[in-house]
Design a protein around this motif. Sequence first.
Motif, short mmCIF file in Angstrom:
data_model
loop_
_atom_site.label_atom_id
_atom_site.label_comp_id
_atom_site.label_asym_id
_atom_site.label_seq_id
_atom_site.Cartn_x
_atom_site.Cartn_y
_atom_site.Cartn_z
N TRP A 41 0.82 -1.21 0.00
CA TRP A 41 0.00 0.00 0.00
C TRP A 41 0.86 1.27 0.00
CZ3 TRP A 41 -4.62 1.05 -1.45
CH2 TRP A 41 -5.22 2.26 -1.07
N SER A 42 1.90 1.25 0.80
CA SER A 42 2.77 2.44 0.85
C SER A 42 3.51 2.65 -0.46
CB SER A 42 3.77 2.30 2.00
OG SER A 42 4.62 1.17 1.81
N LEU A 43 3.82 1.56 -1.16
CA LEU A 43 4.54 1.67 -2.43
C LEU A 43 3.66 2.27 -3.52
CD1 LEU A 43 6.41 -1.77 -2.50
CD2 LEU A 43 7.42 0.48 -2.13
N VAL A 44 2.38 1.88 -3.54
CA VAL A 44 1.51 2.33 -4.64
C VAL A 44 0.78 3.62 -4.33
CG1 VAL A 44 1.19 -0.04 -5.42
CG2 VAL A 44 -0.48 0.97 -3.84
N THR A 45 0.90 4.13 -3.10
CA THR A 45 0.20 5.38 -2.75
C THR A 45 1.16 6.54 -2.52
OG1 THR A 45 0.16 4.70 -0.41
CG2 THR A 45 -1.79 4.21 -1.74
N SER A 46 2.40 6.37 -2.93
CA SER A 46 3.32 7.51 -2.87
C SER A 46 2.83 8.61 -3.79
CB SER A 46 4.73 7.07 -3.25
OG SER A 46 4.78 6.67 -4.61
N ASP A 47 3.28 9.83 -3.57
CA ASP A 47 2.82 10.96 -4.37
C ASP A 47 3.08 10.75 -5.86
OD1 ASP A 47 1.95 12.22 -2.10
OD2 ASP A 47 3.76 13.45 -1.87
N SER A 48 4.28 10.29 -6.18
CA SER A 48 4.63 10.10 -7.60
C SER A 48 3.80 8.99 -8.23
CB SER A 48 6.12 9.78 -7.73
OG SER A 48 6.45 8.59 -7.03
N SER A 49 3.51 7.94 -7.47
CA SER A 49 2.71 6.83 -8.00
C SER A 49 1.28 7.26 -8.25
CB SER A 49 2.74 5.65 -7.02
OG SER A 49 4.06 5.17 -6.84
N ARG A 50 0.69 7.99 -7.30
CA ARG A 50 -0.69 8.46 -7.48
C ARG A 50 -0.80 9.42 -8.67
NH1 ARG A 50 -0.68 9.50 -1.95
NH2 ARG A 50 -0.80 11.73 -2.41
N GLU A 51 0.15 10.32 -8.78
CA GLU A 51 0.12 11.26 -9.90
C GLU A 51 0.24 10.54 -11.23
OE1 GLU A 51 3.01 14.30 -9.51
OE2 GLU A 51 2.00 15.32 -7.85
N ALA A 52 1.12 9.53 -11.28
CA ALA A 52 1.31 8.79 -12.52
C ALA A 52 0.06 8.01 -12.89
CB ALA A 52 2.52 7.85 -12.39
N LEU A 53 -0.58 7.37 -11.90
CA LEU A 53 -1.79 6.60 -12.18
C LEU A 53 -2.93 7.50 -12.64
CD1 LEU A 53 -3.45 4.02 -12.17
CD2 LEU A 53 -3.84 4.34 -9.71
#
Length: 262
Positions: A41-53
Amino acid sequence: MASARTSGLPRWVLVPAAAGALFIVLPLVALASRVQWGSFWSLVTSDSSREALLLSLRTSGTATVLCVVLGVPMALVLARTSFRGQALIRSLVLLPLVLPPVVGGIALLYTFGRQGLLGETIDVLGLQIAFSTTAVVIAQTFVSLPFLVVSLEGTLRTAGQRYEVVASTLGARPTTVLRRVTLPLVLPGLAAGAVLSFARALGEFGATITFAGSLEGVTRTLPLEIYLQRETDPDAAVALSLVLVVVAVLVIGLVRGRSNAL
């Protein structure tokens, strides 16, 4: 086995069919097995990950709309008309299917880039397309459009023109025939083509990075984020890869189910 015999298929067909299924499924199983579930969860909810998704979903959705707007008329012309050079036009329309995406990105750059074929004119108007979010949408549309055209053209040819002819003989105008007869008749094929286009746009990498670059929050889509994370944080890359797979499966499953219901 029994269902295969009932349908008239030889039993040996099951062996390569199972091998093909395993060829697709096993890499996905291997990917899931490498996920660090404790920190997923922490890996996929980082700021960069959320912005990219979110950027990927937004640009892919826009690209799909463009594919429908441009692809439906293209498929109609290819399926319902006959003209000199039609085979060549069809080949050119389908060319992005076989072109390496990087080549497509270079072609787009020399078309819409600042010193490209149309870039100088666009630049005079105060617009810059290359290395912007607009460039991401254009790149995704370029590689996705043929999927909708192929799907819809095949559906149109399979459906034939008998209902359209009947509607025309009853006095319906061409636009009315298109709106009330043709499009409802081929709606499942249109939905399937739109799904394929969305899925292709969602996974687009080569043309995007060549034409749009990788600017966080602007052009860095999820595939680009995965590529960058692969070099610095492999666990995050694996987790984001699984997210991309899940999103793609959900979208295809939901829309395919809707098209089958139609």
